[in-house]
Design a protein around this motif. Structure first.
Motif, PDB file in Angstrom:
ATOM      1  N   MET A 126       0.839  -1.194   0.000  1.00  0.00           N
ATOM      2  CA  MET A 126       0.000   0.000   0.000  1.00  0.00           C
ATOM      3  C   MET A 126       0.882   1.255   0.000  1.00  0.00           C
ATOM      4  O   MET A 126       1.876   1.334   0.699  1.00  0.00           O
ATOM      5  N   LYS A 127       0.504   2.243  -0.833  1.00  0.00           N
ATOM      6  CA  LYS A 127       1.286   3.475  -0.921  1.00  0.00           C
ATOM      7  C   LYS A 127       1.175   4.276   0.375  1.00  0.00           C
ATOM      8  O   LYS A 127       0.111   4.359   0.980  1.00  0.00           O
ATOM      9  N   LYS A 128       2.301   4.864   0.770  1.00  0.00           N
ATOM     10  CA  LYS A 128       2.283   5.712   1.966  1.00  0.00           C
ATOM     11  C   LYS A 128       1.501   6.995   1.675  1.00  0.00           C
ATOM     12  O   LYS A 128       1.677   7.616   0.618  1.00  0.00           O
ATOM     13  N   ARG A 129       0.683   7.384   2.654  1.00  0.00           N
ATOM     14  CA  ARG A 129      -0.135   8.585   2.492  1.00  0.00           C
ATOM     15  C   ARG A 129       0.506   9.763   3.224  1.00  0.00           C
ATOM     16  O   ARG A 129       0.898   9.643   4.390  1.00  0.00           O
ATOM     17  N   ILE A 130       0.620  10.881   2.506  1.00  0.00           N
ATOM     18  CA  ILE A 130       1.258  12.088   3.046  1.00  0.00           C
ATOM     19  C   ILE A 130       0.243  13.229   3.052  1.00  0.00           C
ATOM     20  O   ILE A 130      -0.367  13.538   2.030  1.00  0.00           O
ATOM     21  N   LEU A 131       0.065  13.832   4.212  1.00  0.00           N
ATOM     22  CA  LEU A 131      -0.845  14.972   4.351  1.00  0.00           C
ATOM     23  C   LEU A 131      -0.131  16.247   3.894  1.00  0.00           C
ATOM     24  O   LEU A 131       0.936  16.576   4.416  1.00  0.00           O
ATOM     25  N   VAL A 132      -0.702  16.944   2.914  1.00  0.00           N
ATOM     26  CA  VAL A 132      -0.127  18.196   2.405  1.00  0.00           C
ATOM     27  C   VAL A 132      -1.075  19.333   2.775  1.00  0.00           C
ATOM     28  O   VAL A 132      -2.221  19.368   2.333  1.00  0.00           O
ATOM     29  N   ALA A 133      -0.584  20.269   3.604  1.00  0.00           N
ATOM     30  CA  ALA A 133      -1.470  21.269   4.211  1.00  0.00           C
ATOM     31  C   ALA A 133      -0.943  22.695   4.017  1.00  0.00           C
ATOM     32  O   ALA A 133      -0.124  23.174   4.809  1.00  0.00           O
ATOM     33  N   PRO A 134      -1.399  23.407   2.970  1.00  0.00           N
ATOM     34  CA  PRO A 134      -0.990  24.800   2.774  1.00  0.00           C
ATOM     35  C   PRO A 134      -1.886  25.779   3.531  1.00  0.00           C
ATOM     36  O   PRO A 134      -3.079  25.542   3.715  1.00  0.00           O
ATOM     37  N   LEU A 135      -1.299  26.890   3.943  1.00  0.00           N
ATOM     38  CA  LEU A 135      -2.027  27.971   4.594  1.00  0.00           C
ATOM     39  C   LEU A 135      -2.947  28.648   3.578  1.00  0.00           C
ATOM     40  O   LEU A 135      -2.575  28.850   2.418  1.00  0.00           O
ATOM     41  N   ASN A 136      -4.139  29.018   4.016  1.00  0.00           N
ATOM     42  CA  ASN A 136      -5.070  29.773   3.172  1.00  0.00           C
ATOM     43  C   ASN A 136      -4.875  31.271   3.436  1.00  0.00           C
ATOM     44  O   ASN A 136      -5.598  31.892   4.199  1.00  0.00           O
ATOM     45  N   TRP A 137      -3.846  31.836   2.820  1.00  0.00           N
ATOM     46  CA  TRP A 137      -3.536  33.274   2.950  1.00  0.00           C
ATOM     47  C   TRP A 137      -3.118  33.731   1.556  1.00  0.00           C
ATOM     48  O   TRP A 137      -1.966  33.610   1.172  1.00  0.00           O
ATOM     49  N   GLY A 138      -4.074  34.193   0.755  1.00  0.00           N
ATOM     50  CA  GLY A 138      -3.815  34.337  -0.673  1.00  0.00           C
ATOM     51  C   GLY A 138      -3.781  32.948  -1.275  1.00  0.00           C
ATOM     52  O   GLY A 138      -4.130  31.955  -0.637  1.00  0.00           O
ATOM     53  N   LEU A 139      -3.333  32.846  -2.533  1.00  0.00           N
ATOM     54  CA  LEU A 139      -3.310  31.542  -3.210  1.00  0.00           C
ATOM     55  C   LEU A 139      -1.901  30.964  -3.323  1.00  0.00           C
ATOM     56  O   LEU A 139      -1.720  29.830  -3.752  1.00  0.00           O
ATOM     57  N   GLY A 140      -0.890  31.739  -2.913  1.00  0.00           N
ATOM     58  CA  GLY A 140       0.502  31.339  -3.132  1.00  0.00           C
ATOM     59  C   GLY A 140       0.918  30.061  -2.436  1.00  0.00           C
ATOM     60  O   GLY A 140       1.623  29.232  -3.015  1.00  0.00           O
ATOM     61  N   HIS A 141       0.479  29.874  -1.187  1.00  0.00           N
ATOM     62  CA  HIS A 141       0.891  28.679  -0.442  1.00  0.00           C
ATOM     63  C   HIS A 141       0.323  27.415  -1.090  1.00  0.00           C
ATOM     64  O   HIS A 141       1.002  26.389  -1.161  1.00  0.00           O
ATOM     65  N   SER A 142      -0.917  27.499  -1.574  1.00  0.00           N
ATOM     66  CA  SER A 142      -1.523  26.319  -2.211  1.00  0.00           C
ATOM     67  C   SER A 142      -0.916  26.054  -3.589  1.00  0.00           C
ATOM     68  O   SER A 142      -0.627  24.904  -3.934  1.00  0.00           O
ATOM     69  N   THR A 143      -0.664  27.115  -4.372  1.00  0.00           N
ATOM     70  CA  THR A 143      -0.144  26.884  -5.722  1.00  0.00           C
ATOM     71  C   THR A 143       1.286  26.342  -5.697  1.00  0.00           C
ATOM     72  O   THR A 143       1.653  25.533  -6.540  1.00  0.00           O
ATOM     73  N   ARG A 144       2.085  26.765  -4.719  1.00  0.00           N
ATOM     74  CA  ARG A 144       3.457  26.243  -4.705  1.00  0.00           C
ATOM     75  C   ARG A 144       3.515  24.818  -4.151  1.00  0.00           C
ATOM     76  O   ARG A 144       4.549  24.157  -4.238  1.00  0.00           O
ATOM     77  N   CYS A 145       2.400  24.342  -3.580  1.00  0.00           N
ATOM     78  CA  CYS A 145       2.324  22.933  -3.172  1.00  0.00           C
ATOM     79  C   CYS A 145       1.994  22.013  -4.347  1.00  0.00           C
ATOM     80  O   CYS A 145       2.167  20.790  -4.234  1.00  0.00           O
ATOM     81  N   ILE A 146       1.539  22.586  -5.460  1.00  0.00           N
ATOM     82  CA  ILE A 146       1.162  21.762  -6.620  1.00  0.00           C
ATOM     83  C   ILE A 146       2.336  20.917  -7.123  1.00  0.00           C
ATOM     84  O   ILE A 146       2.195  19.709  -7.317  1.00  0.00           O
ATOM     85  N   PRO A 147       3.547  21.505  -7.354  1.00  0.00           N
ATOM     86  CA  PRO A 147       4.661  20.651  -7.790  1.00  0.00           C
ATOM     87  C   PRO A 147       5.052  19.595  -6.760  1.00  0.00           C
ATOM     88  O   PRO A 147       5.493  18.505  -7.123  1.00  0.00           O
ATOM     89  N   ILE A 148       4.867  19.889  -5.467  1.00  0.00           N
ATOM     90  CA  ILE A 148       5.188  18.906  -4.425  1.00  0.00           C
ATOM     91  C   ILE A 148       4.182  17.760  -4.455  1.00  0.00           C
ATOM     92  O   ILE A 148       4.560  16.588  -4.356  1.00  0.00           O
ATOM     93  N   ILE A 149       2.902  18.088  -4.623  1.00  0.00           N
ATOM     94  CA  ILE A 149       1.865  17.046  -4.718  1.00  0.00           C
ATOM     95  C   ILE A 149       2.121  16.155  -5.933  1.00  0.00           C
ATOM     96  O   ILE A 149       2.041  14.921  -5.851  1.00  0.00           O
ATOM     97  N   LYS A 150       2.454  16.764  -7.072  1.00  0.00           N
ATOM     98  CA  LYS A 150       2.758  15.984  -8.286  1.00  0.00           C
ATOM     99  C   LYS A 150       3.982  15.097  -8.073  1.00  0.00           C
ATOM    100  O   LYS A 150       4.008  13.944  -8.517  1.00  0.00           O
TER     101      LYS A 150
END
Length: 348
Positions: A1-25
């Motif tokens: 079974m694949k290991k599951r990793i929680l990815v949690a960006p701050l909701n302060w503008g969109l920058g924290h979430s968008t820079r997590c996109i390459p990490i999620i990929k």
């Protein structure tokens, strides 16, 4: 079974979430299963980008800015009890999530309460030093105290010179391991025909997002070229409104945003760090208008202007004539840096 990793960006503008996109990929490509955890617009954006991934809503920080930039620090100070309370709720939520899910690790982008001693926890920030004017020493000390609760800190920049974050992301001493992971961007540079003379990118907490939108709408109505205006409003459905020479979007998903930036000659935006990383990746000319009172954005804009890379000015002082300064500046350029995700993810 694949290991599951929680990815949690701050909701302060969109920058924290968008820079997590390459990490999620990268997690997916390295045989992990990411689980997204955030709130508000940040969560909405990542749900649109990764509709097949599981996602969890976290307690909101409910951060807003003062209308008057001079009151920015006072407003944050006034909101600090609310912020501390949100962090406590966040820690409780994480404990519950770990009890109910088999999670092997946590990657938190600036969410201060998203960590747990039971599993490896990573903190992503470009602010090892937090600028707050005369109280920078205190805000830095407080921020570093939170970061020390994590196992490792990933800084999205390069360690040496030249770099993008300057003194924000570089410090002489720190008590936990720091890894410089290179600038993060979800985008890829493409040689394209330039179709838009100007592109406006706005995001960030209210009311400053709306104040800048109103200011630019007024100033740019006499701009002679073609404009694409992206408001940064994460709504259920994308909308497009055509007003003369201007195409106005409420938001764009990554694919369209990448294409449109590549096809635009000049970008007007805030000097948020994620925006700087994205525009550097795409080798873009830009004009920056930092959020009033936000010391970090003001520092980054001033630094890049002094380096003759990007002109900038305050929100109140922006006029159409300011764009005449752009040809005298070099623009942003990508760094030749390959992120070693195998090494980073070996923690899990």
């Amino acid at each position: 079974m694949k290991k599951r990793i929680l990815v949690a960006p701050l909701n302060w503008g969109l920058g924290h979430s968008t820079r997590c996109i390459p990490i999620i990929k990268a997690l997916i490509n390295n045989d992990f299963t990411p689980i997204i955890a955030s709130d508000g617009a940040a969560l909405a954006l990542l749900r649109k980008e990764f509709p097949n991934l599981s996602s969890i809503q976290l307690p909101s920080y409910n951060i807003t800015y003062a209308k008057n930039g001079k009151l920015f620090k006072l407003k944050l100070l006034k909101d600090s009890p609310k912020l501390i309370n949100a962090i406590k709720k966040e820690k409780k939520a994480i404990s519950k999530i770990l009890d109910q899910n088999d999670i092997a690790g946590i990657i938190s982008d600036n969410r201060l309460g998203v960590h747990n001693k039971k599993i490896p926890s990573v903190f992503i920030t470009h602010q090892l030093n937090v600028l707050s004017g005369s109280t920078s020493w205190l805000s830095t000390k407080m921020h570093q105290k939170f970061i020390k609760k994590f196992d490792v800190c990933w800084v999205p920049d390069i360690e040496g010179e030249p770099n993008l974050s300057g003194k924000l992301g570089h410090t002489s001493s720190f008590d936990i391991p720091i890894k410089y992971i290179g600038p993060l961007s979800r985008f890829t540079f493409k040689h394209c025909e330039i179709k838009n003379n100007l592109m406006v990118l706005i995001s960030g907490p209210e009311p400053q997002r709306t104040l800048l939108e109103d200011k630019l709408m007024l100033e740019l109505k006499n701009y002679p070229g073609k404009i694409v205006f992206v408001k940064g409003l994460m709504e259920n459905k994308q909308t497009v409104e055509i007003k003369g020479h201007m195409s106005i979007y409420n938001f764009m998903t990554s694919e369209l945003l990448e294409k449109t930036i590549n096809e635009s000659a000049l970008i007007i935006s805030r000097s948020g760090y994620t925006t700087i990383m994205d525009l550097a990746k795409l080798n873009k000319k830009a004009f920056f208008i930092p959020t009033p009172g936000q010391f970090e954005q003001e520092y980054l804009a001033k630094r890049l202007t002094e380096m003759s890379l990007v002109p900038s000015c305050t929100q109140d002082n922006f006029t159409l004539k300011k764009l005449h300064d752009v040809p005298a500046y070099e623009g942003l350029k990508a760094f030749d840096f390959e992120t070693d995700y195998n090494n980073l993810f070996s923690l899990f």
